[in-house]
Motif scaffolding. Structure first.
Motif, PDB file in Angstrom:
ATOM      1  N   ARG A  75      43.388  36.844  19.361  1.00 41.19           N
ATOM      2  CA  ARG A  75      43.964  36.745  18.018  1.00 41.19           C
ATOM      3  C   ARG A  75      44.314  35.306  17.663  1.00 41.19           C
ATOM      4  O   ARG A  75      44.019  34.833  16.569  1.00 41.19           O
ATOM      5  N   TYR A  76      44.936  34.600  18.592  1.00 42.88           N
ATOM      6  CA  TYR A  76      45.423  33.257  18.286  1.00 42.88           C
ATOM      7  C   TYR A  76      44.394  32.150  18.506  1.00 42.88           C
ATOM      8  O   TYR A  76      44.508  31.086  17.908  1.00 42.88           O
ATOM      9  N   PHE A  77      43.420  32.389  19.343  1.00 41.08           N
ATOM     10  CA  PHE A  77      42.423  31.360  19.637  1.00 41.08           C
ATOM     11  C   PHE A  77      41.025  31.931  19.437  1.00 41.08           C
ATOM     12  O   PHE A  77      40.323  32.233  20.403  1.00 41.08           O
ATOM     13  N   PRO A  78      40.615  32.087  18.178  1.00 38.13           N
ATOM     14  CA  PRO A  78      39.354  32.779  17.882  1.00 38.13           C
ATOM     15  C   PRO A  78      38.109  32.072  18.424  1.00 38.13           C
ATOM     16  O   PRO A  78      37.098  32.726  18.660  1.00 38.13           O
ATOM     17  N   ASN A  79      38.165  30.767  18.651  1.00 37.85           N
ATOM     18  CA  ASN A  79      36.997  30.040  19.146  1.00 37.85           C
ATOM     19  C   ASN A  79      36.999  29.871  20.660  1.00 37.85           C
ATOM     20  O   ASN A  79      36.044  29.351  21.228  1.00 37.85           O
ATOM     21  N   ALA A  80      38.062  30.270  21.316  1.00 37.45           N
ATOM     22  CA  ALA A  80      38.200  30.038  22.756  1.00 37.45           C
ATOM     23  C   ALA A  80      37.471  31.102  23.572  1.00 37.45           C
ATOM     24  O   ALA A  80      37.426  32.271  23.198  1.00 37.45           O
ATOM     25  N   LYS A  81      36.941  30.661  24.688  1.00 35.28           N
ATOM     26  CA  LYS A  81      36.378  31.595  25.664  1.00 35.28           C
ATOM     27  C   LYS A  81      37.510  32.040  26.568  1.00 35.28           C
ATOM     28  O   LYS A  81      38.303  31.227  27.030  1.00 35.28           O
ATOM     29  N   LEU A  82      37.592  33.341  26.798  1.00 35.89           N
ATOM     30  CA  LEU A  82      38.599  33.875  27.706  1.00 35.89           C
ATOM     31  C   LEU A  82      38.020  33.889  29.114  1.00 35.89           C
ATOM     32  O   LEU A  82      36.922  34.385  29.334  1.00 35.89           O
ATOM     33  N   VAL A  83      38.765  33.323  30.048  1.00 38.75           N
ATOM     34  CA  VAL A  83      38.314  33.200  31.430  1.00 38.75           C
ATOM     35  C   VAL A  83      39.346  33.860  32.331  1.00 38.75           C
ATOM     36  O   VAL A  83      40.536  33.573  32.222  1.00 38.75           O
ATOM     37  N   VAL A  84      38.881  34.755  33.210  1.00 42.90           N
ATOM     38  CA  VAL A  84      39.781  35.349  34.189  1.00 42.90           C
ATOM     39  C   VAL A  84      39.843  34.381  35.360  1.00 42.90           C
ATOM     40  O   VAL A  84      38.815  33.985  35.912  1.00 42.90           O
ATOM     41  N   ASP A  85      41.051  33.988  35.740  1.00 53.36           N
ATOM     42  CA  ASP A  85      41.166  32.966  36.767  1.00 53.36           C
ATOM     43  C   ASP A  85      40.836  33.497  38.156  1.00 53.36           C
ATOM     44  O   ASP A  85      40.938  34.672  38.440  1.00 53.36           O
ATOM     45  N   ARG A  86      40.418  32.579  39.017  1.00 55.67           N
ATOM     46  CA  ARG A  86      39.977  32.886  40.387  1.00 55.67           C
ATOM     47  C   ARG A  86      41.010  33.641  41.198  1.00 55.67           C
ATOM     48  O   ARG A  86      40.677  34.588  41.909  1.00 55.67           O
ATOM     49  N   PHE A  87      42.249  33.197  41.119  1.00 61.25           N
ATOM     50  CA  PHE A  87      43.305  33.808  41.920  1.00 61.25           C
ATOM     51  C   PHE A  87      43.370  35.309  41.672  1.00 61.25           C
ATOM     52  O   PHE A  87      43.440  36.105  42.612  1.00 61.25           O
ATOM     53  N   HIS A  88      43.345  35.716  40.406  1.00 64.60           N
ATOM     54  CA  HIS A  88      43.485  37.134  40.085  1.00 64.60           C
ATOM     55  C   HIS A  88      42.232  37.932  40.445  1.00 64.60           C
ATOM     56  O   HIS A  88      42.328  39.100  40.818  1.00 64.60           O
ATOM     57  N   ILE A  89      41.067  37.317  40.369  1.00 65.18           N
ATOM     58  CA  ILE A  89      39.841  38.009  40.782  1.00 65.18           C
ATOM     59  C   ILE A  89      39.869  38.253  42.288  1.00 65.18           C
ATOM     60  O   ILE A  89      39.608  39.366  42.763  1.00 65.18           O
ATOM     61  N   VAL A  90      40.200  37.221  43.063  1.00 66.80           N
ATOM     62  CA  VAL A  90      40.259  37.357  44.519  1.00 66.80           C
ATOM     63  C   VAL A  90      41.329  38.366  44.911  1.00 66.80           C
ATOM     64  O   VAL A  90      41.127  39.199  45.799  1.00 66.80           O
ATOM     65  N   SER A  91      42.462  38.330  44.250  1.00 69.34           N
ATOM     66  CA  SER A  91      43.539  39.269  44.538  1.00 69.34           C
ATOM     67  C   SER A  91      43.093  40.714  44.286  1.00 69.34           C
ATOM     68  O   SER A  91      43.349  41.602  45.105  1.00 69.34           O
ATOM     69  N   MET A  92      42.412  40.940  43.176  1.00 66.51           N
ATOM     70  CA  MET A  92      41.930  42.285  42.840  1.00 66.51           C
ATOM     71  C   MET A  92      40.896  42.753  43.873  1.00 66.51           C
ATOM     72  O   MET A  92      40.944  43.895  44.333  1.00 66.51           O
ATOM     73  N   LEU A  93      39.978  41.883  44.270  1.00 63.37           N
ATOM     74  CA  LEU A  93      38.964  42.245  45.260  1.00 63.37           C
ATOM     75  C   LEU A  93      39.596  42.529  46.619  1.00 63.37           C
ATOM     76  O   LEU A  93      39.183  43.465  47.321  1.00 63.37           O
ATOM     77  N   THR A  94      40.594  41.757  47.012  1.00 66.98           N
ATOM     78  CA  THR A  94      41.271  41.964  48.289  1.00 66.98           C
ATOM     79  C   THR A  94      41.967  43.319  48.318  1.00 66.98           C
ATOM     80  O   THR A  94      41.881  44.058  49.306  1.00 66.98           O
ATOM     81  N   ARG A  95      42.656  43.659  47.230  1.00 66.89           N
ATOM     82  CA  ARG A  95      43.332  44.973  47.161  1.00 66.89           C
ATOM     83  C   ARG A  95      42.310  46.110  47.257  1.00 66.89           C
ATOM     84  O   ARG A  95      42.517  47.089  47.976  1.00 66.89           O
ATOM     85  N   ALA A  96      41.194  45.986  46.532  1.00 62.37           N
ATOM     86  CA  ALA A  96      40.168  47.032  46.545  1.00 62.37           C
ATOM     87  C   ALA A  96      39.558  47.162  47.938  1.00 62.37           C
ATOM     88  O   ALA A  96      39.362  48.281  48.446  1.00 62.37           O
ATOM     89  N   PHE A  97      39.257  46.033  48.571  1.00 69.42           N
ATOM     90  CA  PHE A  97      38.697  46.060  49.919  1.00 69.42           C
ATOM     91  C   PHE A  97      39.661  46.734  50.892  1.00 69.42           C
ATOM     92  O   PHE A  97      39.251  47.564  51.716  1.00 69.42           O
ATOM     93  N   ASN A  98      40.933  46.399  50.828  1.00 68.96           N
ATOM     94  CA  ASN A  98      41.911  46.991  51.736  1.00 68.96           C
ATOM     95  C   ASN A  98      42.068  48.491  51.514  1.00 68.96           C
ATOM     96  O   ASN A  98      42.282  49.243  52.471  1.00 68.96           O
ATOM     97  N   GLN A  99      41.970  48.959  50.282  1.00 65.32           N
ATOM     98  CA  GLN A  99      42.046  50.393  50.016  1.00 65.32           C
ATOM     99  C   GLN A  99      40.880  51.125  50.677  1.00 65.32           C
ATOM    100  O   GLN A  99      41.059  52.182  51.288  1.00 65.32           O
ATOM    101  N   VAL A 100      39.689  50.559  50.566  1.00 65.52           N
ATOM    102  CA  VAL A 100      38.512  51.166  51.191  1.00 65.52           C
ATOM    103  C   VAL A 100      38.648  51.118  52.714  1.00 65.52           C
ATOM    104  O   VAL A 100      38.366  52.093  53.411  1.00 65.52           O
ATOM    105  N   ARG A 101      39.090  49.987  53.264  1.00 64.96           N
ATOM    106  CA  ARG A 101      39.255  49.832  54.709  1.00 64.96           C
ATOM    107  C   ARG A 101      40.215  50.885  55.267  1.00 64.96           C
ATOM    108  O   ARG A 101      39.926  51.542  56.270  1.00 64.96           O
TER     109      ARG A 101
END
Length: 120
Positions: A75-101
């Motif tokens: 809404r506030y930055f109509p020309n900006a690209k939204l980027v999901v930062d590395r920390f949160h991607i790695v954190s999400m993958l680690t949680r998912a991996f541990n659930q499967v493990r």
């Protein structure tokens, strides 16, 4: 005042355990602003202070997977690209991996080598 061209936003636990909203200049890694809370009204009030022309200058917004923030930033930055930062991607993958493990580990008897390998 002008906004940084590339910003990162997130929340952190501030004084007395209350969550605060932080804006960082992604180019310099310097803190740009800290809001005393992460309420929608506070965030919208803050960004409403900047003209649309100024907000359109922002090229990217790095954030976590919080859809609430993603909607506000679109809404506030109509020309900006939204980027999901590395920390949160790695954190999400680690949680998912541990659930499967753990799910696979529970299929084995606790006295087996396979169980211990997955446990460690």
């Amino acid at each position: 005042r002008t906004l940084p061209t590339n910003i990162a936003i997130d929340e952190f636990r501030g004084p007395q355990g209350k969550y605060c909203f932080i804006i960082v200049d992604n180019d310099t890694s310097q803190i740009y602003q800290i809001l005393p809370d992460r309420l929608k009204s506070s965030i919208t009030h803050y960004f409403d202070r900047f003209s649309l022309k100024e907000r359109k200058r922002v090229k990217s917004v790095s954030t976590d997977l919080n859809s609430y923030y993603q909607g506000l930033m679109r809404r506030y930055f109509p020309n900006a690209k939204l980027v999901v930062d590395r920390f949160h991607i790695v954190s999400m993958l680690t949680r998912a991996f541990n659930q499967v493990r753990v799910a696979v580990m529970k299929q084995f008897d606790p006295n087996t080598r396979e169980y211990r390998a997955l446990k460690n």
